[in-house]
Motif scaffolding. Sequence first.
Motif, mmCIF file in Angstrom:
data_model
loop_
_atom_site.group_PDB
_atom_site.id
_atom_site.type_symbol
_atom_site.label_atom_id
_atom_site.label_comp_id
_atom_site.label_asym_id
_atom_site.label_seq_id
_atom_site.Cartn_x
_atom_site.Cartn_y
_atom_site.Cartn_z
ATOM 1 N N PHE A 199 -7.726 -18.545 7.417
ATOM 2 C CA PHE A 199 -7.007 -17.587 6.582
ATOM 3 C C PHE A 199 -5.773 -17.097 7.318
ATOM 4 N N ALA A 200 -4.677 -17.018 6.584
ATOM 5 C CA ALA A 200 -3.430 -16.486 7.139
ATOM 6 C C ALA A 200 -2.917 -15.411 6.192
ATOM 7 N N PRO A 201 -2.422 -14.304 6.734
ATOM 8 C CA PRO A 201 -1.907 -13.246 5.859
ATOM 9 C C PRO A 201 -0.573 -13.638 5.235
ATOM 10 N N ASP A 202 -0.366 -13.173 4.017
ATOM 11 C CA ASP A 202 0.912 -13.368 3.339
ATOM 12 C C ASP A 202 1.906 -12.288 3.738
ATOM 13 N N TYR A 203 1.374 -11.115 4.096
ATOM 14 C CA TYR A 203 2.201 -9.965 4.467
ATOM 15 C C TYR A 203 1.592 -9.334 5.717
ATOM 16 N N ILE A 204 2.420 -9.129 6.740
ATOM 17 C CA ILE A 204 1.957 -8.562 8.012
ATOM 18 C C ILE A 204 2.812 -7.354 8.357
ATOM 19 N N GLY A 205 2.157 -6.248 8.680
ATOM 20 C CA GLY A 205 2.871 -5.063 9.142
ATOM 21 C C GLY A 205 3.213 -5.172 10.619
ATOM 22 N N ILE A 206 2.222 -5.511 11.440
ATOM 23 C CA ILE A 206 2.393 -5.621 12.890
ATOM 24 C C ILE A 206 1.612 -6.825 13.384
ATOM 25 N N LYS A 207 2.265 -7.684 14.152
ATOM 26 C CA LYS A 207 1.581 -8.787 14.832
ATOM 27 C C LYS A 207 1.277 -8.296 16.238
ATOM 28 N N LEU A 208 -0.006 -8.183 16.548
ATOM 29 C CA LEU A 208 -0.438 -7.601 17.808
ATOM 30 C C LEU A 208 -1.106 -8.676 18.651
ATOM 31 N N GLU A 209 -0.539 -8.940 19.812
ATOM 32 C CA GLU A 209 -1.126 -9.932 20.718
ATOM 33 C C GLU A 209 -2.314 -9.292 21.432
ATOM 34 N N THR A 210 -3.475 -9.912 21.282
ATOM 35 C CA THR A 210 -4.674 -9.416 21.946
ATOM 36 C C THR A 210 -5.426 -10.582 22.557
ATOM 37 N N LYS A 211 -6.322 -10.255 23.460
ATOM 38 C CA LYS A 211 -7.277 -11.245 23.955
ATOM 39 C C LYS A 211 -8.459 -11.235 22.995
ATOM 40 N N ARG A 212 -9.174 -12.318 22.960
ATOM 41 C CA ARG A 212 -10.279 -12.487 22.011
ATOM 42 C C ARG A 212 -11.281 -11.330 22.064
ATOM 43 N N MET A 213 -11.626 -10.853 23.234
ATOM 44 C CA MET A 213 -12.671 -9.838 23.375
ATOM 45 C C MET A 213 -12.122 -8.406 23.431
ATOM 46 N N ASP A 214 -10.810 -8.236 23.290
ATOM 47 C CA ASP A 214 -10.245 -6.879 23.240
ATOM 48 C C ASP A 214 -10.789 -6.146 22.020
ATOM 49 N N TYR A 215 -10.802 -4.835 22.101
ATOM 50 C CA TYR A 215 -11.231 -3.998 20.977
ATOM 51 C C TYR A 215 -10.003 -3.300 20.410
ATOM 52 N N VAL A 216 -9.762 -3.455 19.114
ATOM 53 C CA VAL A 216 -8.633 -2.817 18.445
ATOM 54 C C VAL A 216 -9.195 -1.683 17.594
ATOM 55 N N ASP A 217 -8.860 -0.454 17.968
ATOM 56 C CA ASP A 217 -9.368 0.746 17.303
ATOM 57 C C ASP A 217 -8.269 1.349 16.436
#
Length: 175
Positions: free
Chosen positions: A138-156
């Motif tokens: 799945f890929a988004p059609d509309y993105i507000g922010i592209k955030l580079e993270t590591k796989r195991m990071d936690y995004v709160d």
Amino acid sequence: MPRALTETDIAQAVKLLTAGILERNPQAGFVLVGLRSRGDEVAERILSALEGEGVKVPMGVLDISLYRDDLAHLNSNPKLQGSEIPFAVDGAHIIIVDDVLFTGRTVRSAIDAIMDYGRPAKIELAVLIDRGHRELPFAPDYIGIKLETKRMDYVDVKLKDTDGVDSVEVTENKD
């Protein structure tokens, strides 16, 4: 890479989402479906911004708790909050709105849930934050922010109506 995002960053992301949606859909003709919880708040903000541009569209809210593919692995029963879809899904152009796109499993669950309401003509995806690491295609059609993270990071993600504050914090998993 920012490890935290502010209220201003989130507001700018909502503006980008709204502008992208309007650019592709200048005649409206779509509906918003926010995913509980927090995707519905993002959808409400987009709806408000659209109305500020003179564009009125219907909005629904979808609870995908019972569609999750990890239900058997959860330690507790999901808290059901209910769905509200006040429009016909058959033939509709639906834009699913969520706060964070990660593996794609939530999107799959949302599509399954929407299909139980009917057969839309088109489904698109708008996300406040795309953090990558997809497990499903799945890929988004509309993105507000592209955030580079590591796989195991936690995004709160915290949003004002739900949590009392607008912020995003990325916590690195040290394991």
